[in-house]
Design a protein around this motif. Structure first.
Motif, PDB file in Angstrom:
ATOM      1  N   GLU A 187      -8.138  42.890  -7.921  1.00 24.73           N
ATOM      2  CA  GLU A 187      -8.519  41.968  -9.165  1.00 24.73           C
ATOM      3  C   GLU A 187      -8.889  40.496  -8.792  1.00 24.73           C
ATOM      4  O   GLU A 187      -8.704  39.732  -9.354  1.00 24.73           O
ATOM      5  CB  GLU A 187      -7.430  41.971 -10.395  1.00 24.73           C
ATOM      6  CG  GLU A 187      -7.200  43.355 -11.013  1.00 24.73           C
ATOM      7  CD  GLU A 187      -8.725  43.723 -11.770  1.00 24.73           C
ATOM      8  OE1 GLU A 187      -9.125  42.738 -12.467  1.00 24.73           O
ATOM      9  OE2 GLU A 187      -8.956  44.678 -11.707  1.00 24.73           O
ATOM     10  N   GLY A 188      -9.226  40.306  -7.501  1.00 28.08           N
ATOM     11  CA  GLY A 188      -9.679  39.006  -6.975  1.00 28.08           C
ATOM     12  C   GLY A 188      -8.570  38.349  -6.385  1.00 28.08           C
ATOM     13  O   GLY A 188      -8.790  37.238  -5.834  1.00 28.08           O
ATOM     14  N   LYS A 228      -6.854  48.714 -12.506  1.00 25.84           N
ATOM     15  CA  LYS A 228      -7.098  47.639 -11.826  1.00 25.84           C
ATOM     16  C   LYS A 228      -8.066  47.794 -10.297  1.00 25.84           C
ATOM     17  O   LYS A 228      -7.566  48.592  -9.707  1.00 25.84           O
ATOM     18  CB  LYS A 228      -5.579  46.911 -11.320  1.00 25.84           C
ATOM     19  CG  LYS A 228      -4.809  46.583 -12.651  1.00 25.84           C
ATOM     20  CD  LYS A 228      -5.555  45.517 -13.560  1.00 25.84           C
ATOM     21  CE  LYS A 228      -4.591  45.298 -14.687  1.00 25.84           C
ATOM     22  NZ  LYS A 228      -5.011  44.164 -15.618  1.00 25.84           N
ATOM     23  N   TYR A 229      -8.882  47.023 -10.289  1.00 24.99           N
ATOM     24  CA  TYR A 229      -9.834  46.977  -9.153  1.00 24.99           C
ATOM     25  C   TYR A 229      -9.145  46.444  -7.920  1.00 24.99           C
ATOM     26  O   TYR A 229      -8.512  45.536  -7.598  1.00 24.99           O
ATOM     27  CB  TYR A 229     -11.109  46.343  -9.460  1.00 24.99           C
ATOM     28  CG  TYR A 229     -12.037  46.263  -8.373  1.00 24.99           C
ATOM     29  CD1 TYR A 229     -13.162  47.085  -8.098  1.00 24.99           C
ATOM     30  CD2 TYR A 229     -12.274  45.176  -7.388  1.00 24.99           C
ATOM     31  CE1 TYR A 229     -13.885  47.294  -7.385  1.00 24.99           C
ATOM     32  CE2 TYR A 229     -12.966  45.055  -6.653  1.00 24.99           C
ATOM     33  CZ  TYR A 229     -14.059  45.893  -6.526  1.00 24.99           C
ATOM     34  OH  TYR A 229     -15.068  46.092  -5.359  1.00 24.99           O
ATOM     35  N   THR A 277     -10.545  34.548 -10.975  1.00 22.21           N
ATOM     36  CA  THR A 277      -9.529  35.145 -11.730  1.00 22.21           C
ATOM     37  C   THR A 277      -9.917  34.694 -13.500  1.00 22.21           C
ATOM     38  O   THR A 277      -9.537  35.696 -14.381  1.00 22.21           O
ATOM     39  CB  THR A 277      -8.368  34.150 -11.725  1.00 22.21           C
ATOM     40  OG1 THR A 277      -8.206  34.299  -9.995  1.00 22.21           O
ATOM     41  CG2 THR A 277      -7.264  34.410 -12.467  1.00 22.21           C
ATOM     42  N   VAL A 301     -12.255  37.602 -14.501  1.00 19.83           N
ATOM     43  CA  VAL A 301     -11.750  38.986 -14.648  1.00 19.83           C
ATOM     44  C   VAL A 301     -10.732  39.049 -16.064  1.00 19.83           C
ATOM     45  O   VAL A 301     -10.914  39.969 -16.660  1.00 19.83           O
ATOM     46  CB  VAL A 301     -10.863  39.350 -13.290  1.00 19.83           C
ATOM     47  CG1 VAL A 301      -9.668  40.483 -13.655  1.00 19.83           C
ATOM     48  CG2 VAL A 301     -11.362  39.429 -12.228  1.00 19.83           C
ATOM     49  N   ASP A 312     -11.092  41.632 -19.335  1.00 16.29           N
ATOM     50  CA  ASP A 312     -10.094  42.142 -19.714  1.00 16.29           C
ATOM     51  C   ASP A 312      -9.897  41.960 -21.235  1.00 16.29           C
ATOM     52  O   ASP A 312      -9.700  42.807 -22.013  1.00 16.29           O
ATOM     53  CB  ASP A 312      -8.852  41.923 -18.771  1.00 16.29           C
ATOM     54  CG  ASP A 312      -8.660  42.655 -17.550  1.00 16.29           C
ATOM     55  OD1 ASP A 312      -9.474  43.557 -17.288  1.00 16.29           O
ATOM     56  OD2 ASP A 312      -7.753  42.313 -16.621  1.00 16.29           O
ATOM     57  N   PHE A 314     -18.952  36.837  -7.490  1.00 18.10           N
ATOM     58  CA  PHE A 314     -18.202  38.091  -8.116  1.00 18.10           C
ATOM     59  C   PHE A 314     -18.493  38.959  -6.799  1.00 18.10           C
ATOM     60  O   PHE A 314     -17.464  39.652  -6.343  1.00 18.10           O
ATOM     61  CB  PHE A 314     -18.739  38.535  -9.277  1.00 18.10           C
ATOM     62  CG  PHE A 314     -17.856  39.767  -9.562  1.00 18.10           C
ATOM     63  CD1 PHE A 314     -16.744  39.274 -10.450  1.00 18.10           C
ATOM     64  CD2 PHE A 314     -18.002  41.104  -9.536  1.00 18.10           C
ATOM     65  CE1 PHE A 314     -15.800  40.332 -11.119  1.00 18.10           C
ATOM     66  CE2 PHE A 314     -17.078  42.001  -9.915  1.00 18.10           C
ATOM     67  CZ  PHE A 314     -16.011  41.559 -10.789  1.00 18.10           C
ATOM     68  N   MET A 364     -15.374  40.385  -4.700  1.00 18.79           N
ATOM     69  CA  MET A 364     -14.913  41.480  -5.233  1.00 18.79           C
ATOM     70  C   MET A 364     -15.560  42.838  -4.587  1.00 18.79           C
ATOM     71  O   MET A 364     -15.426  44.035  -4.726  1.00 18.79           O
ATOM     72  CB  MET A 364     -15.155  41.676  -6.759  1.00 18.79           C
ATOM     73  CG  MET A 364     -14.225  40.628  -7.555  1.00 18.79           C
ATOM     74  SD  MET A 364     -12.553  40.974  -7.599  1.00 18.79           S
ATOM     75  CE  MET A 364     -12.429  41.986  -8.793  1.00 18.79           C
ATOM     76  N   TYR A 387     -18.672  46.741 -12.166  1.00 22.77           N
ATOM     77  CA  TYR A 387     -17.012  46.411 -12.317  1.00 22.77           C
ATOM     78  C   TYR A 387     -16.681  46.779 -13.889  1.00 22.77           C
ATOM     79  O   TYR A 387     -15.703  47.329 -14.466  1.00 22.77           O
ATOM     80  CB  TYR A 387     -16.721  45.260 -11.709  1.00 22.77           C
ATOM     81  CG  TYR A 387     -15.376  44.631 -12.274  1.00 22.77           C
ATOM     82  CD1 TYR A 387     -14.121  45.109 -11.360  1.00 22.77           C
ATOM     83  CD2 TYR A 387     -15.203  44.014 -13.490  1.00 22.77           C
ATOM     84  CE1 TYR A 387     -12.848  44.534 -11.856  1.00 22.77           C
ATOM     85  CE2 TYR A 387     -13.847  43.369 -13.623  1.00 22.77           C
ATOM     86  CZ  TYR A 387     -12.770  43.503 -12.880  1.00 22.77           C
ATOM     87  OH  TYR A 387     -11.638  43.198 -13.174  1.00 22.77           O
ATOM     88  N   LYS A 393     -14.249  49.545 -15.750  1.00 19.68           N
ATOM     89  CA  LYS A 393     -13.225  49.151 -16.604  1.00 19.68           C
ATOM     90  C   LYS A 393     -13.207  49.509 -18.180  1.00 19.68           C
ATOM     91  O   LYS A 393     -12.354  50.069 -18.462  1.00 19.68           O
ATOM     92  CB  LYS A 393     -13.196  47.812 -16.657  1.00 19.68           C
ATOM     93  CG  LYS A 393     -12.430  46.922 -15.425  1.00 19.68           C
ATOM     94  CD  LYS A 393     -11.612  46.035 -15.823  1.00 19.68           C
ATOM     95  CE  LYS A 393     -10.413  45.864 -14.560  1.00 19.68           C
ATOM     96  NZ  LYS A 393      -9.488  44.742 -14.918  1.00 19.68           N
TER      97      LYS A 393
END
Length: 251
Positions: A48-49, A66-67, A161, A164, A168, A195, A199, A206, A210
């Motif tokens: 997540e980064g 979570k990526y 951050t 992301v 979310d 991004f 990422m 992404y 999600k």
């Protein structure tokens, strides 16, 4: 080395001495939880980064949805234990702790004996006993690890951050590049490039992935798929269904 798979767990001890990364290292997210116990290699792991160069005994703990991906030096042997598991095997309080924690833990070499126990169980027990013992070791390890200090991030991009976090928190809303540009006051091209650089995947892909993984939880609870598609901002059910099949078939 071993590889054991059942309906609720997929555990493996892996040693790679290949000259190029395989598909497993590539960027992805999935519906199950994952714990990686690092033994050796030259690896930078990103969740997540947030990224961290792994040291012997480090643990990466990745909740559902979570990526994550690994940047692996192909000239160095890469050894790790990879424990993938369903949240069905977790006590509720433990699941809550995992979801509230960071992803990286250090100073966990003292728990290496749990990993060695998995090797021993694989050599001795039948499938049913092995699954029970594997789950027992995992739960013990999680309880201990979640009490450990959290590893400082090696690399941290505040913008990614925040991006992301916004995604979310607004996952059920329609999120487009225009929406992100308006919210963060950056151009669409800047958001896309930053991004992708951090990422290694397009921001729209992404977001869609999600959304599908989050939507899947509602479908498991019995909610109508059409209503779920509407809930997560898909204008057309057919668009949602095609994305759902493609993404869930990879989980």
């Amino acid at each position: 080395m071993f590889n054991f798979k059942s309906d609720v767990i997929d555990f493996a001890h892996k040693i790679d001495e290949v000259s190029h990364p395989n598909e497993e290292y590539e960027k992805h997210m999935h519906i199950f939880y994952e714990l990686l116990f690092f033994v050796k290699g030259d690896v930078i792991y990103n969740v997540e980064g947030e990224s961290h160069r792994l040291l012997k005994g480090d643990i990466v703990l990745i909740p559902s949805g979570k990526y994550h991906f690994a940047s692996v030096n192909p000239n160095v042997t890469y050894e790790r234990y990879v424990l993938k598991f369903s949240d069905k095997i977790l006590p509720p309080h433990l699941k809550s702790k995992i979801n509230d924690q960071s992803y990286f833990f250090t100073n966990t070499s003292a728990f290496y004996y749990h990993m060695r126990n998995l090797d021993n169980y694989f050599d001795i027990y039948d499938k049913d006993d092995m699954e029970t013992l594997f789950i027992t070791e995992l739960v013990q390890l999680l309880i201990k690890v979640l009490r450990n200090p959290i590893k400082e991030k090696d690399k941290h991009n505040p913008f990614i951050t925040d991006l992301v976090k916004y995604i979310d928190e607004n996952i059920q809303n329609k999120i487009t590049l225009d929406v992100l540009a308006d919210h963060f006051h950056f151009s669409k091209s800047y958001i896309s490039s930053e991004f992708k650089k951090q990422m290694k995947t397009p921001v729209i892909h992404y977001i869609k992935t999600k959304k599908i993984i989050a939507a899947h939880q509602y479908i498991l609870q019995g909610m109508n798929k059409t209503k779920v598609a509407e809930m997560f901002g898909f204008d057309e059910y057919s668009t949602f269904y095609r994305a759902y099949l493609k993404i869930m078939n990879n989980n």
